[in-house]
Enzyme design. Sequence first.
Site, PDB file in Angstrom:
ATOM      1  N   MET A  52      16.960  22.345 -25.787  1.00 59.42           N
ATOM      2  CA  MET A  52      16.112  22.628 -24.865  1.00 59.42           C
ATOM      3  C   MET A  52      15.591  24.183 -24.708  1.00 59.42           C
ATOM      4  O   MET A  52      15.817  24.828 -23.586  1.00 59.42           O
ATOM      5  CB  MET A  52      16.719  22.153 -23.627  1.00 59.42           C
ATOM      6  CG  MET A  52      16.997  20.671 -23.747  1.00 59.42           C
ATOM      7  SD  MET A  52      15.391  19.897 -23.674  1.00 59.42           S
ATOM      8  CE  MET A  52      14.593  20.214 -22.210  1.00 59.42           C
ATOM      9  N   ILE A  92      13.769  27.753 -26.398  1.00 61.32           N
ATOM     10  CA  ILE A  92      12.695  28.247 -27.196  1.00 61.32           C
ATOM     11  C   ILE A  92      13.043  29.170 -28.055  1.00 61.32           C
ATOM     12  O   ILE A  92      13.778  30.293 -27.791  1.00 61.32           O
ATOM     13  CB  ILE A  92      11.374  28.735 -26.543  1.00 61.32           C
ATOM     14  CG1 ILE A  92      10.741  27.380 -25.653  1.00 61.32           C
ATOM     15  CG2 ILE A  92      10.333  29.297 -27.184  1.00 61.32           C
ATOM     16  CD1 ILE A  92       9.722  27.559 -24.750  1.00 61.32           C
ATOM     17  N   HIS A 125       9.195  15.443 -30.378  1.00 57.44           N
ATOM     18  CA  HIS A 125       8.635  15.583 -29.267  1.00 57.44           C
ATOM     19  C   HIS A 125       8.054  14.227 -28.834  1.00 57.44           C
ATOM     20  O   HIS A 125       7.457  13.556 -29.291  1.00 57.44           O
ATOM     21  CB  HIS A 125       7.389  16.549 -29.114  1.00 57.44           C
ATOM     22  CG  HIS A 125       7.029  16.754 -27.758  1.00 57.44           C
ATOM     23  ND1 HIS A 125       7.650  17.671 -26.645  1.00 57.44           N
ATOM     24  CD2 HIS A 125       5.973  16.367 -27.044  1.00 57.44           C
ATOM     25  CE1 HIS A 125       7.055  17.613 -25.586  1.00 57.44           C
ATOM     26  NE2 HIS A 125       6.048  16.911 -25.793  1.00 57.44           N
TER      27      HIS A 125
HETATM   28  C1  GRF Z   1      13.949  12.915 -27.058  1.00 50.95           C
HETATM   29  O1  GRF Z   1      13.182  12.592 -26.229  1.00 50.95           O
HETATM   30  C2  GRF Z   1      13.211  14.434 -28.052  1.00 50.95           C
HETATM   31  O2  GRF Z   1      11.903  13.884 -28.342  1.00 50.95           O
HETATM   32  C3  GRF Z   1      13.094  15.389 -27.025  1.00 50.95           C
HETATM   33  O3  GRF Z   1      14.322  15.370 -26.219  1.00 50.95           O
HETATM   34  C4  GRF Z   1      14.855  13.971 -26.320  1.00 50.95           C
HETATM   35  C5  GRF Z   1      16.252  14.097 -27.068  1.00 50.95           C
HETATM   36  O4  GRF Z   1      17.063  13.102 -27.094  1.00 50.95           O
HETATM   37  N1  GRF Z   1      12.790  16.526 -27.468  1.00 50.95           N
HETATM   38  P1  GRF Z   1      18.370  12.979 -27.755  1.00 50.95           P
HETATM   39  O5  GRF Z   1      19.368  13.989 -27.280  1.00 50.95           O
HETATM   40  O6  GRF Z   1      18.171  13.193 -29.339  1.00 50.95           O
HETATM   41  O7  GRF Z   1      19.177  11.589 -27.317  1.00 50.95           O
END
Ligand code: GRF
Length: 187
Positions: free
Chosen positions: A90, A92, A109
């Site tokens: 989370m 950048i 994504h």
């Molecule tokens: C997923 O939906 C991914 O596309 C997004 O964040 C979520 C992460 O899920 N970037 P996880 O931590 O892999 O369960």
Amino acid sequence: MVKKINTCVFISGKGSNLNSIIKSSREYNFPVVIKLVISNNSNAEGIKYAKKYGIPYKFYSSKNHSRFERSCLIELKKRKIKLICLAGFMKILSKNFISKFKNNIINIHPSLLPKFKGLNTYKKVLENKEIYSGCTVHYVNSKLDSGFIILKKRTLINKNDTENSLKLKILKQEHKLYPQAIRLLYK
Ligand code: GRF
């Protein structure tokens, strides 16, 4: 026996994509091996998968972003990491960091990029009354969710889908798409 690419997965949360990549990487002909997991959240649930499979993991706080990146770079170099997979990470990454791994950082994504970049994807998709959504694996560049697209998977939205049902449906697709995209990269 294929020579596998040393790979690090960056996470911040649940790590279900990390789990699916690790599982695939255990297949003998999968092109990458997960040598390291980095989390910027000490409570990230996903760390349990690193523990389960005996993969080294590190937690670095990203409160001080440049210190976070410096710590990562040292560890990545030490472990000769060539590919970074962002999986629910989370933060950048800076231009400088990205330039050190040019074309070797990828992300997943939960939308059909270039549509619905950034956060609150499911909400935006439903508000926009889309018929389809899905997920995308793409290269990471300095603009959010904007790098070259590697692979996408489309999912049909039902009339009664909620943010949560859509998220679960797409996440299931993500778990197939991410390993598939990694295979494609090294074909
Ligand atoms: C997923 O939906 C991914 O596309 C997004 O964040 C979520 C992460 O899920 N970037 P996880 O931590 O892999 O369960």
